[in-house]
Design a protein around this motif. Structure first.
Motif, PDB file in Angstrom:
ATOM      1  N   UNK A   1      -7.979  -3.908 -19.032  1.00  7.93           N
ATOM      2  CA  UNK A   1      -7.012  -2.161 -18.385  1.00  7.93           C
ATOM      3  C   UNK A   1      -7.712  -2.033 -16.376  1.00  7.93           C
ATOM      4  N   UNK A   2      -8.983  -3.024 -17.047  1.00  7.05           N
ATOM      5  CA  UNK A   2      -9.655  -2.945 -15.483  1.00  7.05           C
ATOM      6  C   UNK A   2     -10.472  -1.429 -15.198  1.00  7.05           C
ATOM      7  N   UNK A   3     -10.805  -0.808 -16.610  1.00  9.44           N
ATOM      8  CA  UNK A   3     -11.756  -0.043 -16.295  1.00  9.44           C
ATOM      9  C   UNK A   3     -13.378   0.447 -15.362  1.00  9.44           C
TER      10      UNK A   3
ATOM     11  N   UNK B   1      -8.996 -14.020  -6.900  1.00  9.96           N
ATOM     12  CA  UNK B   1      -8.794 -12.997  -6.773  1.00  9.96           C
ATOM     13  C   UNK B   1      -7.223 -12.643  -5.500  1.00  9.96           C
TER      14      UNK B   1
ATOM     15  N   UNK C   1      -4.091  -9.051  -5.551  1.00  6.79           N
ATOM     16  CA  UNK C   1      -3.494  -8.173  -5.790  1.00  6.79           C
ATOM     17  C   UNK C   1      -2.240  -8.443  -5.816  1.00  6.79           C
TER      18      UNK C   1
ATOM     19  N   UNK D   1       0.666  -5.921  -9.511  1.00  5.92           N
ATOM     20  CA  UNK D   1       0.273  -4.086 -10.197  1.00  5.92           C
ATOM     21  C   UNK D   1      -0.276  -5.041 -11.855  1.00  5.92           C
TER      22      UNK D   1
ATOM     23  N   UNK E   1      -2.197  -7.321 -12.616  1.00  5.12           N
ATOM     24  CA  UNK E   1      -3.369  -8.297 -12.869  1.00  5.12           C
ATOM     25  C   UNK E   1      -4.105  -6.827 -12.954  1.00  5.12           C
ATOM     26  N   UNK E   2      -4.852  -5.522 -14.222  1.00 10.65           N
ATOM     27  CA  UNK E   2      -5.271  -5.006 -14.164  1.00 10.65           C
ATOM     28  C   UNK E   2      -6.897  -5.044 -12.637  1.00 10.65           C
ATOM     29  N   UNK E   3      -7.138  -6.107 -13.013  1.00 14.20           N
ATOM     30  CA  UNK E   3      -8.570  -6.068 -12.205  1.00 14.20           C
ATOM     31  C   UNK E   3      -7.903  -6.204 -10.485  1.00 14.20           C
ATOM     32  N   UNK E   4      -6.949  -6.745 -10.143  1.00 10.55           N
ATOM     33  CA  UNK E   4      -7.184  -7.583  -9.086  1.00 10.55           C
ATOM     34  C   UNK E   4      -7.759  -9.022  -9.024  1.00 10.55           C
ATOM     35  N   UNK E   5      -7.986  -9.477  -9.762  1.00  9.98           N
ATOM     36  CA  UNK E   5      -8.394 -11.001  -9.991  1.00  9.98           C
ATOM     37  C   UNK E   5      -8.253 -11.140 -11.386  1.00  9.98           C
TER      38      UNK E   5
ATOM     39  N   UNK F   1      -1.251 -17.738  -1.327  1.00 11.95           N
ATOM     40  CA  UNK F   1      -2.498 -17.163  -1.058  1.00 11.95           C
ATOM     41  C   UNK F   1      -3.829 -17.732  -1.365  1.00 11.95           C
TER      42      UNK F   1
END
Lengths: 480, 486
Positions: A43-45, A81, A83, A85, A87-91, A272
């Motif tokens: 979840x990229x917490x 890298x 963005x 949704x 992709x939890x860490x946006x990378x 990108x």
């Protein structure tokens, strides 16, 4: 009119069959209620850190060795890298400038012509989650939800050289690649479930040109048929542009399977900028020579080796062998079956014929095929020994599909043993000859065809059980 | 009894001797917080219930005659970028306001094992971005030595100096543990990169982030390191080495120790008053038998720019996860996912953070990557090499911790001039080296810190040098007056 050469390169993403994800210990199991196979890493917490699953490296090495690659003893991960949704860490943790494998190849055979297709690189990376749209698709939905179960599932991306010149070559490459990934047991290669995904870079260049044309990258090719159709469509689309004096633009396109065409997703300008840089949360992967050598030593027999073995040791025709080995499960079924019969060609005939027809009809794979290899071998043996005619064998086969009874039992239960007893056949011959004097006269008058009728009558009378070869021989002998 | 005035090791003795209870201790600290927090604004959140429960557990152990760990029952404040499961980790940002951590940091786990008492979370610069707390979503913290002055990049040391905590668990990426410690007259130690697991520390610049301790003296610093250091399989960059008993280094003896003094840290850009105090400390070391060696770290002048390129590049990726999708601030008016992310980030982040993210995105972009990021990585190697060369001639390096006094921030400064003030501390982060700051003097009623930088994994030597100095001086005993106009 200018002739064009098609140039194709494939990028294949294969989900690795590890039990846990690439950078955490969550399950990789497909399906599962949304967001049940997740943890702070998926979840990229804040404060979550990735830890590389060693099995991912092992599988990447195994695939690399099977694909004739150089294994890079020093390789590293990078952050890619962008963005989105899902992709939890946006990378995405991927490998950029120092991937684990370089310079491999696959030899393919298209219409009897051997060709070597280069593999540029293989790198390890993590998969993203999945968007679940409330409506039919993203543009008609009121909202979308995200399922992160797939986030962090390990992938290898296998990038080919632009060495393919036709849809058929691309198909052959992908078939071979799929077989190798199945044989090495690194990927279950279910294209429908997305565990094997393919993007194609396609361009045209005029015959004699030294530089490739501008390419389009086509995504979303999730079947062999889609790959072939998309390439054929792109070739026509690009040809039309070029013939009308236009220029193909570099862009990413997506395959619309329902309408059979490719659609523009984004142009080069909109592409990108992934801003790759070394992943500071992971240390570089430094491989131990002993580890790589252990994996090399443990490599299973690969499709090409198996094909050679089937031809050399079992005398299969190349065509039969190539089809059998292209499917790991079928090859294993074949190997199991030939343990109990000497008639390898007989097994191959069944597999390529009635068995494949049945599987296609049922829409199942050979792994789900209920008939045990030993039973199929028994059926082949019964035919070979003359107990069953080929016609009756098909009848027995149909019964075998209904349960797990062996052919021998079925033959007995159905009373289908072929009668090869000379006395019994002679009795039938004599009866039929007595009942059909006209046909006997016809035969004696030189009408060879009359014997066919007589054989048919005997087979009818014996309910198909009389050995047709013996019937034929004895009829002739009797009428001479 | 003003128990908040004591050090952790003094309080440990009192607990073990049953002079006090852990509950009395934590209540004393909370009473002090009630008294001064309005002036200090050092806290973002408090966890009184949990703290009391932890204290009661320690008292029960003592009552039962069980042995307790050195930090058992000792109240500690956490910088608000380190996870305590069930408590909010806000990073002082609107973006994470109200977002509870669902797992403990590794250091937190270790402190739970010690039965430490968790007071709450300390104020900080938003996401550690900046050398003051001016951009905290919860308002700036104030320096207990002079409430009109900054605390530095976080309020952990301010909390300790004000008696609002006995010690603090903090993080250091650019000096944001050492600089506040110096400004508060505290001891602050940033161990070698990888000594303490980064698990549960909200990342700023992953290749430099390191958890460390802010304490009242060197003995406490060594005690905390014993508790929080160690290999963690969940952080791939954590060192797979045995953690020594750092308290073994607490020996007052620097005879023959070669202390390197890098001339680049004593130039025009360092306040003469600070230089004077640090030079007195050098004299003191000489008297104590140390050998002073002049050394050079020639690439120091590029350190800040190198740091900003790398740190902002990493931060750009690290902060990308704050997108309003899974947790944290979300703009509710947006009509598409991309618009939601854009607006959430625009509204959830403060101005300085956004500036850094733009910077970080820029230096990694096509066409700029080679000129900025790649070049910065090369300079980082040169800076590391500088240290390696210097350590051929000496055992530790001694520098001012900060080039200016806390009050310097009260005058107008342009952003880049402000960034440059980190040059004394960022070098240890770039090179991954352990560094400690200890109070070494007073200027205009404000504490001054000196920094000792050690070789990789050689915390013992800087602890020993710091301890020796501390034993010979009284700077660490001074109490913050909580004065000023505020």
């Amino acid at each position: 009119m200018t002739k064009y050469i098609t140039v194709i390169g494939l990028e294949v993403h294969a989900e690795l069959k590890t039990k846990s994800k690439a950078f955490c210990s969550c399950s990789t199991e497909f399906g599962g209620a949304p967001n049940t196979h997740i943890c702070p890493v998926c979840l990229g917490m804040p404060g979550a850190l990735p830890v590389l699953n060693e099995q991912v490296v092992e599988f990447a090495i195994r695939a690399g060795l099977a694909l004739n690659c150089d294994i890079k003893y020093f390789n590293k991960f990078d952050r890619k890298n962008y963005f989105y949704p899902d992709l939890s860490k946006n990378y995405q943790i991927s490998q950029f400038d120092k991937p684990i494998c370089l310079n491999g190849y696959i030899d393919v055979d298209v219409d009897g012509v051997e060709k070597r297709i280069g593999i540029t690189r293989i790198h390890m990376e993590e998969d993203a989650g999945k968007l679940v749209h409330s409506g039919g698709n993203i543009s008609t939905s009121d909202f979308s939800a995200v399922d992160y179960n797939r986030a962090g599932v390990p992938l290898i991306e296998i990038v080919s050289e632009p060495d393919m010149r036709s849809a058929e070559e691309a198909r052959a490459y992908l078939e071979n690649l799929k077989a190798i990934l199945e044989y090495t047991d690194v990927c279950d290669c279910k294209m429908q479930e997305g565990s094997l995904r393919c993007d194609a870079n396609i361009s045209l260049m005029p015959e004699g040109a030294t530089e490739f044309g501008t390419r389009a990258e086509v995504k979303n090719l999730n079947s062999f048929r889609a790959l072939v159709r998309a390439i054929e469509y792109e070739v026509e689309r690009q040809k039309e542009i070029l013939e009308n004096g236009g220029r193909v633009i570099q862009e990413t396109r997506t395959w619309d399977d329902a309408n059979g065409k490719t659609l523009s997703m984004r142009s080069k300008e909109e592409a990108h900028d992934y801003r790759y840089f070394s992943e500071p949360d992971l240390v570089p992967v430094e491989l131990d020579d002993a580890w790589v050598e252990r994996i090399r030593a443990e490599l299973p027999e690969l499709p090409a080796q198996r094909q050679a073995r089937l031809i050399a040791e079992l005398g299969l025709p190349k065509y039969d062998a190539s089809i059998i080995v292209s499917n790991k499960a079928m090859a294993e079924y074949f190997d199991e079956a030939v343990k109990t019969t000497k008639d390898a060609k007989g097994i191959a005939n069944w597999l390529l014929g009635d068995v494949s027809a049945y599987l296609n009809n049922e829409g199942i794979t050979i792994s789900e095929f209920k008939v045990a290899p030993a039973h199929l071998a028994e059926l082949v043996n019964l035919t070979k020994e003359g107990v069953l005619s080929s016609k009756l064998a098909k009848k027995v086969f149909a019964e075998m599909l209904k349960g797990d009874k062996s052919p021998k039992i079925l033959v007995r239960e159905l009373g289908l043993e072929q009668v090869s007893d000379e006395g019994a056949i002679m009795k039938l011959v004599e009866e039929i000859l007595a009942e059909n004097p006209q046909s006997v006269a016809d035969f004696k008058a030189g009408k060879e065809r009359a014997i066919g009728f007589l054989v048919g009558q005997i087979m009818k009378k014996s309910k198909g059980k009389a050995n047709p070869t013996m019937v034929q021989a004895m009829l002739k002998e009797k009428m001479q | 009894m003003d128990l908040f005035k004591y050090t952790a090791h003094e309080l440990h003795e009192k607990l073990v001797n049953k002079e006090i209870t852990a509950v009395e201790l934590v209540n004393s600290v909370y009473a002090r917080i009630d008294e001064v927090e309005e002036q200090a604004n050092a806290y973002i959140s408090m966890s009184k219930e949990e703290a009391l429960a932890q204290a009661e557990k320690v008292d029960a152990k003592i009552a039962a005659g069980e042995a307790i760990a050195p930090l058992a029952g000792i109240p500690v404040v956490f910088k608000d970028n380190i996870n305590i499961a069930g408590q909010v980790t806000s990073c002082a940002s609107k973006m994470l306001d109200g977002v509870s951590a669902i797992f403990d940091a590794h250091a937190t786990e270790n402190l739970r094992k010690e039965d430490a008492v968790f007071l709450g979370k300390a104020n900080m610069a938003e996401f550690s971005i900046g050398n003051t707390t001016d951009n905290s979503f919860f308002g700036a913290a104030h320096n207990p030595w002079n409430l009109d002055c900054v605390t530095g990049g976080c309020a952990t040391a301010a909390a300790v100096a004000a008696g609002e905590a006995i010690w603090a668990l903090a993080s250091d990426t650019s000096g944001d543990l050492r600089q506040p410690a110096a400004y508060a007259g505290c001891v602050g130690i940033k161990p070698t990169y990888g000594r303490v697991s980064r698990l549960g520390l909200a990342a700023y610049a992953s290749s430099m982030d390191q958890i460390g301790a802010v304490t009242k003296d060197v003995t406490d610093a060594a005690t905390v390191l014993n508790a929080i250091c160690g290999k963690d399989d969940r952080d791939s960059t954590s060192w797979a080495v045995e953690t020594p008993d750092f308290t073994q280094a607490l020996v007052a003896d620097v005879k023959g120790l070669r202390i390197g003094v890098p001339k680049e840290y004593f130039g025009e850009n360092v306040d003469a008053k600070i230089k004077a105090e640090v030079e007195k400390a050098i004299e003191q070391y000489k008297e104590l038998g140390a050998e002073i060696v002049e050394v050079s770290l020639p690439h120091t002048q590029y350190a800040v720019r190198t740091f900003y390129v790398i740190a902002n590049g990493e931060a750009g990726a690290n902060f990308a996860r704050y997108d309003g999708v899974r947790y944290g601030y979300r703009n509710m008016e947006a009509q598409s996912a991309s618009d939601m992310t854009a607006r959430s980030r625009n509204e959830g982040f403060g101005e300085e953070v956004k500036l850094r993210l733009l910077f970080g995105t820029h230096v990694l972009s096509k066409g700029y990557y080679e000129n900025y990021y790649v070049r910065a990585m090369k300079v980082r190697t040169l800076i590391r090499n500088d240290f390696e060369e210097a350590f051929k001639q000496c055992d530790v390096l001694l520098t001012p911790t900060t080039p200016v006094l806390a009050e310097a921030y009260n005058t107008e400064m342009d952003a880049f001039a402000k960034y440059e003030l980190d040059f004394t501390t960022v070098t240890a982060n770039l090179a991954g080296l352990p560094a400690i700051t200890v109070p070494c003097g007073m200027v205009d009623g404000m504490p001054v810190g000196m920094q000792l930088i050690g070789k990789v994994l050689d915390e013992a030597t800087i602890l020993k040098a710091a301890y020796t100095f501390e034993q010979a001086t009284d700077f660490h005993k001074a109490m913050a007056p909580l004065g000023g106009n505020k």
